[in-house]
Design a protein around this motif. Structure first.
Motif: not given
Length: 238
Positions: A133-159
């Motif tokens: 699996d592979q996904q793109t997470f742009l810098p604007e989406a994580r500016r001054n926040q902690l953006l979830q990029v990996v999780s245990p579930s395919p139904d959650d945010a991130g790979v």
């Protein structure tokens, strides 16, 4: 009271192979430190620079969750599942090795260097079907926040991966403060500073420092300068 372990950047293992310059937070290859085998389910955290046109030839893996995060440049991936992809800066890739997979990774550019993190997480299930699996997470989406990029579930945010683990990336302005609440009781968090300076639960950290915390419910995070931060929440495995 929280338990902690501090790994300053300068204390990491280091191997310069010419085409590959690699720093190892945990024991890997010829670098061995009995006190730095892993942080819970986080087994490998390698900070790699690969010269243009060079890379890792085809090699096997089994029963490991492997995450690649390019920090600069592009990484070319091929594997025995038939995938042939380019992993670019701002992408996050995960490969579940499971019953067995062979892959190669090389610098996609013949001239420019590629810098990337290779991270191994011990899975919570053995001999699963290999997957990619592979996904793109742009810098604007994580500016001054902690953006979830990996999780245990395919139904959650991130790979997703086969472990109760969550990764977050943040690009933080100087002076920004936030809090991270752990997702699962009993987990720990390993923070890795990609750039700049941050303070976590009172501990000052600088570029490429690693800081593990467990027996804790939340983290207080302050950016002391413009900073980039990776948080890896993982089970502590007893």
């Amino acid at each position: 009271m929280a338990r902690t372990v501090l790994h300053p950047a300068a204390t990491r293992g280091h191997a310069n192979h010419g085409w590959l310059d690699s720093y190892h937070t945990f024991s890997f290859a010829n670098y061995h430190d009995a006190n730095r085998m892993h942080f819970g389910a986080l087994r490998v955290l390698n900070d790699d620079t690969v010269h243009g046109g060079m890379g890792f030839g085809r090699h096997p893996h089994q029963n490991m969750e492997i995450i690649s995060i390019p920090l600069a440049g592009d990484l070319e991936h091929q594997d025995s599942m038939g995938n042939k992809t380019v992993i670019r800066q701002n992408d996050v890739q995960v490969m579940s090795a499971g019953t067995g997979v062979a892959h190669s990774e090389k610098n996609h550019s013949p001239k420019e260097t590629v810098k990337f993190l290779q991270i191994w997480v011990i899975p919570n299930a053995q001999n699963v079907a290999p997957r990619y699996d592979q996904q793109t997470f742009l810098p604007e989406a994580r500016r001054n926040q902690l953006l979830q990029v990996v999780s245990p579930s395919p139904d959650d945010a991130g790979v997703w991966l086969h472990q109760d683990a969550w990764f977050h990336l943040g690009n933080l302005d100087a002076g920004f403060e936030t809090e991270y609440k752990l997702k699962q009781a009993g987990n720990g968090v390993y923070a890795f500073v990609l750039a700049g300076d941050v303070t976590i639960n009172g501990q000052a950290l600088h570029r490429r420092d690693g800081f593990g915390l467990w027996e804790v419910d939340k983290l207080a995070i302050k950016a002391d300068s413009s900073a980039e931060l990776l948080l890896m929440e993982v089970p502590m495995l007893g």
